[in-house]
Write a protein that holds these residues in place. Structure first.
Motif, mmCIF file in Angstrom:
data_model
loop_
_atom_site.group_PDB
_atom_site.id
_atom_site.type_symbol
_atom_site.label_atom_id
_atom_site.label_comp_id
_atom_site.label_asym_id
_atom_site.label_seq_id
_atom_site.Cartn_x
_atom_site.Cartn_y
_atom_site.Cartn_z
ATOM 1 N N LEU A 273 39.859 40.669 38.185
ATOM 2 C CA LEU A 273 38.579 39.774 38.148
ATOM 3 C C LEU A 273 39.393 38.302 37.586
ATOM 4 O O LEU A 273 39.901 38.349 36.644
ATOM 5 C CB LEU A 273 37.350 40.049 37.329
ATOM 6 C CG LEU A 273 36.740 41.407 37.623
ATOM 7 C CD1 LEU A 273 35.602 41.702 36.571
ATOM 8 C CD2 LEU A 273 36.323 41.395 38.868
ATOM 9 N N VAL A 274 39.028 37.397 38.367
ATOM 10 C CA VAL A 274 39.620 35.934 37.888
ATOM 11 C C VAL A 274 38.563 35.031 37.844
ATOM 12 O O VAL A 274 37.434 35.278 38.369
ATOM 13 C CB VAL A 274 40.697 35.687 39.122
ATOM 14 C CG1 VAL A 274 41.877 36.450 39.137
ATOM 15 C CG2 VAL A 274 40.071 35.452 40.348
ATOM 16 N N VAL B 70 42.576 29.383 33.094
ATOM 17 C CA VAL B 70 42.408 30.303 34.003
ATOM 18 C C VAL B 70 42.210 31.652 33.215
ATOM 19 O O VAL B 70 42.781 31.828 32.224
ATOM 20 C CB VAL B 70 43.602 30.482 35.151
ATOM 21 C CG1 VAL B 70 43.818 29.358 35.970
ATOM 22 C CG2 VAL B 70 44.809 30.846 34.483
ATOM 23 N N GLN B 71 41.416 32.556 33.907
ATOM 24 C CA GLN B 71 41.272 33.953 33.226
ATOM 25 C C GLN B 71 41.351 34.627 34.287
ATOM 26 O O GLN B 71 40.759 34.800 35.419
ATOM 27 C CB GLN B 71 39.922 33.894 32.425
ATOM 28 C CG GLN B 71 39.605 33.109 31.484
ATOM 29 C CD GLN B 71 38.075 33.385 30.805
ATOM 30 O OE1 GLN B 71 37.070 33.293 31.570
ATOM 31 N NE2 GLN B 71 37.964 33.238 29.543
ATOM 32 N N GLN C 82 32.577 38.276 43.999
ATOM 33 C CA GLN C 82 32.962 38.999 42.538
ATOM 34 C C GLN C 82 31.990 39.252 41.758
ATOM 35 O O GLN C 82 31.298 38.090 41.366
ATOM 36 C CB GLN C 82 34.199 38.331 42.252
ATOM 37 C CG GLN C 82 34.976 38.729 40.618
ATOM 38 C CD GLN C 82 36.069 37.881 40.127
ATOM 39 O OE1 GLN C 82 36.885 38.004 40.763
ATOM 40 N NE2 GLN C 82 35.713 37.243 39.424
ATOM 41 N N PRO C 83 32.013 40.168 40.998
ATOM 42 C CA PRO C 83 30.884 40.417 39.828
ATOM 43 C C PRO C 83 31.244 39.631 38.672
ATOM 44 O O PRO C 83 32.360 38.991 38.577
ATOM 45 C CB PRO C 83 31.106 41.629 39.381
ATOM 46 C CG PRO C 83 31.882 42.582 40.539
ATOM 47 C CD PRO C 83 32.858 41.480 41.409
ATOM 48 N N ALA C 84 30.043 39.115 38.261
ATOM 49 C CA ALA C 84 30.231 38.136 37.203
ATOM 50 C C ALA C 84 30.874 38.759 35.809
ATOM 51 O O ALA C 84 30.502 39.698 35.313
ATOM 52 C CB ALA C 84 28.973 37.605 36.723
ATOM 53 N N LEU C 85 31.791 37.869 35.534
ATOM 54 C CA LEU C 85 32.415 38.179 34.089
ATOM 55 C C LEU C 85 31.336 37.770 32.946
ATOM 56 O O LEU C 85 30.643 37.195 33.162
ATOM 57 C CB LEU C 85 33.751 37.585 34.156
ATOM 58 C CG LEU C 85 35.007 37.968 34.660
ATOM 59 C CD1 LEU C 85 36.101 37.019 34.671
ATOM 60 C CD2 LEU C 85 35.455 39.134 34.209
#
Length: 485
Positions: free
Chosen positions: A91-92, A151-152, A107-110
């Motif tokens: 996941l980014v 960035v993650q 994308q699913p939420a972080l």
């Protein structure tokens, strides 16, 4: 209350453990040892695997973050093309300078950006690794400074991770190992304790049959062999003790037979004459006196024999307390008793103070028996000479008489129980006096021998280990010192 309950439970467990057989104890110990070993190995393996997976995941996240950060610095955080979400796995997210975020579509939420991650975006630090377990599935997130933001890259840590599957597999293997260890421990215990079982069966057989001649076969090794040899030595000692008891009973019965028979005949004669009313006519006064004297002598002989048998059978020499004593005092006391028992005996004492460590009553009994024996052989007008001196590290006691001496054929048996030379059968005594002397001397670590004295009679010599005399006790009085021993 809880402490008392715990103590009570431990006591019950200890009682239960003591009641278990050695085979069961060995089985439980083996299974417990294997269980503990498997548990420790499982914990260590899980820790190592978890650490390795953590390092691998972090390295992957770090590598992906550097690629994304490089692209973001080229195209800008707001315009950088984010990779589409593959449906699972990585996941980014991009953290913009104003604190907002960008994520790929679908994308699913972080988890929300943490305070620490926000500081990385503001330039407070270069990177950050976080683990988040707030949701149903935990996350491992790597934050890297890029341009004016960050960035993650994160990865989901599922509950059914390889670590959990590995732990479950290891637990099942551990249970199998514990069961196998218990079976192996049971087998080893049965094999290792087989000599003990045979030894127990042999001991039970000896106890039931009373057959002390059946030695237990010497098998096994190490402690088992030493145990079997010890039990065989104990059986040999019991055999010797039983044989000694049998001989003592046989010899005592033989020695008691003659005086009892004579005593019975004399009493029956008196009773028969008394019943007929012819006691006065059949036995003149002189004959009655002689008969009564014989009865008194026979009773005295039986009393002395019974007393010596009691001393010999009890074997209580070792029950008396050992003391540091002057052997000369013991000899004087024995001589005094001998004179009171036989007033006609003449005793010449030549004594030197010699200290020994011994039992006073037993030593006095032995010296008294030596003097009594010499007194029986000493002719009228000749004294029994008793000498005591120190000779090297020994206390030497000599008792001699002026009698006929002991024949060479009788010397080897002079200390045997009930043995009496042919020339001594008409004299009073039981044949136990010198046997008691030897027992007492042996118990004190000494030696007793017999030889011919310079006067032609018997010379009995006792050698006992000498001891250092006690140190003098000094009492201080006004103005002077007085040594008192």
């Amino acid at each position: 209350m809880s402490g008392g309950a715990a103590g009570w439970g431990l006591r019950r467990l200890a009682r239960w453990w003591r009641r278990r057989s050695l085979r069961t104890r060995l089985t439980v110990i083996a299974a417990t040892a294997i269980a503990v070993s498997v548990f420790v190995a499982l914990q260590v393996a899980i820790e190592l695997l978890e650490s390795e997976l953590q390092d691998t995941a972090e390295e992957q996240l770090r590598a992906d973050s550097h690629v994304l950060a490089t692209n973001a610095e080229r195209a800008g955080l707001a315009q950088v093309q984010l990779p589409p979400y593959p449906g699972s796995g990585r996941l980014v997210r991009v953290i913009l300078p104003n604190g907002s975020t960008r994520t790929p579509a679908g994308q699913p939420a972080l988890p929300p950006v943490s305070e620490h991650a926000g500081r990385v975006a503001q330039g407070a630090s270069a990177d950050l690794v976080e683990s988040n377990d707030s949701d149903e599935d935990g996350y491992l997130i790597y934050t890297l400074r890029a341009g004016d933001g960050a960035v993650q890259v994160g990865a989901r840590v599922a509950d059914d991770s390889p670590i959990d599957r590995f732990g479950l597999g290891m637990l099942l293997i551990g249970l199998l190992c514990v069961v196998g260890g218990a079976l192996v421990g049971r087998t080893v215990a049965r094999t290792g304790l087989a000599p003990i079982d045979r030894l127990t069966a042999a001991a039970v057989r000896v106890a039931h049959t009373q057959d002390l001649d059946a030695d237990i076969p010497d098998e096994g090794g190490g402690e088992i062999r030493r145990l079997i040899r010890s039990i065989n030595d104990m059986l040999a000692a019991l055999r010797d003790s039983r044989q000694a008891q049998r001989l003592l009973a046989e010899d005592a019965a033989h020695e008691l037979k003659t005086p009892l028979t004579s005593l019975r005949l004399n009493v029956e004669l008196l009773i028969r004459l008394d019943r007929r009313g012819t006691l006065d006519s059949a036995l003149p006064a002189e004959s009655r006196t002689r008969l009564l004297n014989d009865l008194g002598a026979q009773v005295a002989e039986l009393s002395a024999l019974a007393a010596e048998l009691t001393d010999l059978a009890r074997g209580d020499v070792n029950d008396e307390t050992t003391e540091l004593l002057d052997l000369a005092d013991v000899v004087v006391a024995a001589a005094t008793r001998a004179r009171s028992r036989v007033p006609d005996i003449e005793i010449a004492l030549g004594l030197t103070s010699v200290w020994v460590s011994g039992r006073p009553a037993a030593l006095q009994r032995a010296v008294l028996n030596l003097i009594d024996n010499a007194g029986k052989w000493s002719p009228a007008g000749q004294s029994v000479q008793v000498r005591l001196r120190a000779e090297g590290a020994s206390a030497v006691l000599e008792v001699d008489d002026a009698g006929p001496g002991i024949d060479a054929a009788d010397v080897p048996r002079v200390f045997d129980r009930f043995y009496r030379a042919d020339s001594a059968r008409a004299l009073p005594g039981s044949g136990l006096g010198l046997s008691i002397v030897q027992r007492v001397v042996d118990a004190h670590g000494g030696r007793v021998t017999v030889a011919r004295s310079a006067r032609g009679g018997a010379l009995l010599r006792v050698d006992l280990p000498a001891a250092a005399p006690p140190a003098p006790i000094t009492r201080l009085t006004a103005g002077e010192d007085t040594a008192v021993r």
